[in-house]
Design a protein around this motif. Sequence first.
Motif, short mmCIF file in Angstrom:
data_model
loop_
_atom_site.label_atom_id
_atom_site.label_comp_id
_atom_site.label_asym_id
_atom_site.label_seq_id
_atom_site.Cartn_x
_atom_site.Cartn_y
_atom_site.Cartn_z
N HIS A 1 -34.41 0.10 6.88
CA HIS A 1 -34.91 0.60 8.16
C HIS A 1 -36.43 0.59 8.11
CE1 HIS A 1 -30.92 2.24 9.22
NE2 HIS A 1 -30.84 2.54 7.94
N LYS A 2 -37.03 0.27 9.27
CA LYS A 2 -38.49 0.34 9.34
C LYS A 2 -38.91 0.60 10.76
CE LYS A 2 -42.79 -1.90 7.95
NZ LYS A 2 -43.16 -0.75 7.08
N VAL A 3 -39.88 1.49 10.91
CA VAL A 3 -40.53 1.73 12.20
C VAL A 3 -41.99 1.35 12.04
CG1 VAL A 3 -41.11 3.43 13.96
CG2 VAL A 3 -38.94 3.63 12.72
N THR A 4 -42.48 0.53 12.94
CA THR A 4 -43.85 0.07 12.84
C THR A 4 -44.50 0.09 14.21
OG1 THR A 4 -45.27 -1.66 11.89
CG2 THR A 4 -43.40 -2.38 13.22
N GLU A 5 -45.81 0.00 14.23
CA GLU A 5 -46.54 0.03 15.49
C GLU A 5 -46.83 -1.39 15.99
OE1 GLU A 5 -48.90 4.29 15.01
OE2 GLU A 5 -50.02 2.41 15.01
N THR A 6 -46.89 -1.51 17.29
CA THR A 6 -47.24 -2.79 17.91
C THR A 6 -48.55 -3.32 17.34
OG1 THR A 6 -46.11 -2.19 19.96
CG2 THR A 6 -47.75 -3.93 20.09
N GLY A 7 -48.54 -4.61 17.00
CA GLY A 7 -49.75 -5.25 16.51
C GLY A 7 -49.88 -5.27 15.00
N THR A 8 -49.05 -4.56 14.29
CA THR A 8 -49.14 -4.54 12.82
C THR A 8 -48.28 -5.65 12.22
OG1 THR A 8 -47.31 -2.99 12.62
CG2 THR A 8 -49.52 -2.06 12.79
N PRO A 9 -48.66 -6.15 11.06
CA PRO A 9 -47.82 -7.16 10.39
C PRO A 9 -46.66 -6.48 9.65
CG PRO A 9 -49.80 -6.75 9.11
CD PRO A 9 -49.92 -5.92 10.35
N VAL A 10 -45.55 -7.19 9.61
CA VAL A 10 -44.35 -6.67 8.94
C VAL A 10 -43.70 -7.80 8.15
CG1 VAL A 10 -42.05 -5.67 9.27
CG2 VAL A 10 -43.92 -5.03 10.81
N THR A 11 -43.28 -7.50 6.93
CA THR A 11 -42.55 -8.48 6.12
C THR A 11 -41.22 -7.90 5.69
OG1 THR A 11 -44.54 -9.59 5.33
CG2 THR A 11 -42.54 -9.86 4.02
N LEU B 1 -43.47 -10.96 10.50
CA LEU B 1 -43.92 -10.82 11.87
C LEU B 1 -45.42 -10.60 11.79
CD1 LEU B 1 -40.90 -9.74 11.60
CD2 LEU B 1 -41.36 -8.51 13.73
N GLU B 2 -46.21 -11.56 12.20
CA GLU B 2 -47.66 -11.49 11.99
C GLU B 2 -48.28 -10.35 12.77
OE1 GLU B 2 -49.15 -13.23 9.78
OE2 GLU B 2 -47.70 -14.81 9.37
N SER B 3 -47.77 -10.13 13.98
CA SER B 3 -48.28 -9.06 14.85
C SER B 3 -47.10 -8.57 15.68
CB SER B 3 -49.40 -9.59 15.74
OG SER B 3 -49.87 -8.58 16.62
N ALA B 4 -46.46 -7.51 15.20
CA ALA B 4 -45.19 -7.07 15.79
C ALA B 4 -45.34 -6.68 17.26
CB ALA B 4 -44.64 -5.91 14.99
N THR B 5 -44.32 -7.03 18.04
CA THR B 5 -44.25 -6.65 19.45
C THR B 5 -42.95 -5.89 19.70
OG1 THR B 5 -43.11 -8.64 20.19
CG2 THR B 5 -45.51 -8.75 20.05
N GLY C 1 -28.37 -5.99 6.60
CA GLY C 1 -29.21 -5.88 7.79
C GLY C 1 -30.40 -4.95 7.60
N THR C 2 -31.44 -5.22 8.39
CA THR C 2 -32.63 -4.38 8.46
C THR C 2 -32.84 -4.00 9.91
OG1 THR C 2 -33.76 -5.40 6.56
CG2 THR C 2 -35.14 -4.27 8.19
N ARG C 3 -32.86 -2.71 10.17
CA ARG C 3 -33.12 -2.25 11.54
C ARG C 3 -34.61 -2.02 11.70
NH1 ARG C 3 -30.07 -0.47 15.62
NH2 ARG C 3 -28.21 -0.50 14.29
N LEU C 4 -35.24 -2.83 12.55
CA LEU C 4 -36.68 -2.76 12.77
C LEU C 4 -36.95 -2.23 14.18
CD1 LEU C 4 -39.61 -3.43 11.86
CD2 LEU C 4 -39.31 -5.65 12.96
N THR C 5 -37.77 -1.21 14.24
CA THR C 5 -38.19 -0.65 15.53
C THR C 5 -39.70 -0.78 15.65
OG1 THR C 5 -36.37 0.94 15.48
CG2 THR C 5 -38.19 1.39 17.01
N VAL C 6 -40.15 -1.41 16.73
CA VAL C 6 -41.58 -1.57 16.98
C VAL C 6 -41.95 -0.67 18.15
CG1 VAL C 6 -43.45 -3.18 17.48
CG2 VAL C 6 -41.45 -3.96 16.20
N VAL C 7 -42.84 0.29 17.88
CA VAL C 7 -43.19 1.28 18.92
C VAL C 7 -44.62 1.07 19.41
CG1 VAL C 7 -41.57 2.95 18.01
CG2 VAL C 7 -43.93 2.96 17.18
#
Lengths: 112, 107
Positions: A10-20, A78-82, A106-112
């Motif tokens: 699981h991962k929660v990240t902010e818009t515009g941040t990179p994610v791997t 994801l170079e710049s998460a949306t 699976g990986t549940r990704l939430t971009v806020v």
Amino acid sequence: DAGITQSPRHKVTETGTPVTLRCHQTENHRYMYWYRQDPGHGLRLIHYSYGVKDTDKGEVSDGYSVSRSKTEDFLLTLESATSSQTSVYFCAISINGNYGYTFGSGTRLTVV
Amino acid sequence: GIQVEQSPPDLILQEGANSTLRCNFSDSVNNLQWFHQNPWGQLINLFYIPSGTKQNGRLSATTVATERYSLLYISSSQTTDSGVYFCAVVMGNDMRFGAGTRLTVKP
């Protein structure tokens, strides 16, 4: 699933941040895949790899990149998460690309 | 690209009932697979069936490649059969999924 692990789960990240996201296999399979699952769409292929450093685009590759420097690891970036990339991401492996697919948990990704 | 259509989208059964799920595809394929996604999200490979008929316990599948469809039969359904059933077709190195059939089996 035995022989294939995804991290993080699981991962929660902010818009515009990179994610791997990482997919690791212990089966020595040649083919590895990244899919995303969204309601009403089933699973859609993002990128796949048919060997070390050999990758190709899938149906929904825009905004994603991948790398495979070792047989056992396939990274999705994801170079710049949306927010439209909020999804559940599945990795899969296959012996020859034709059958015998095994999916990770699976990986549940939430971009806020 | 190839189109994969599954029907019905949703199915509710009483325990013990039988069901048939259908998958239509728009082009010739190298392979066809059926998967079950359980309520915890795990995808399990049920059948690899490019043509012909296979059976595994209460589940069986038939693919008629010349007519571009496949059927998944579930007999004497159990609550543990609940989840989403996907068919996926392989062309080259690409596996395309249908949108799935959500099956709910009630006790």
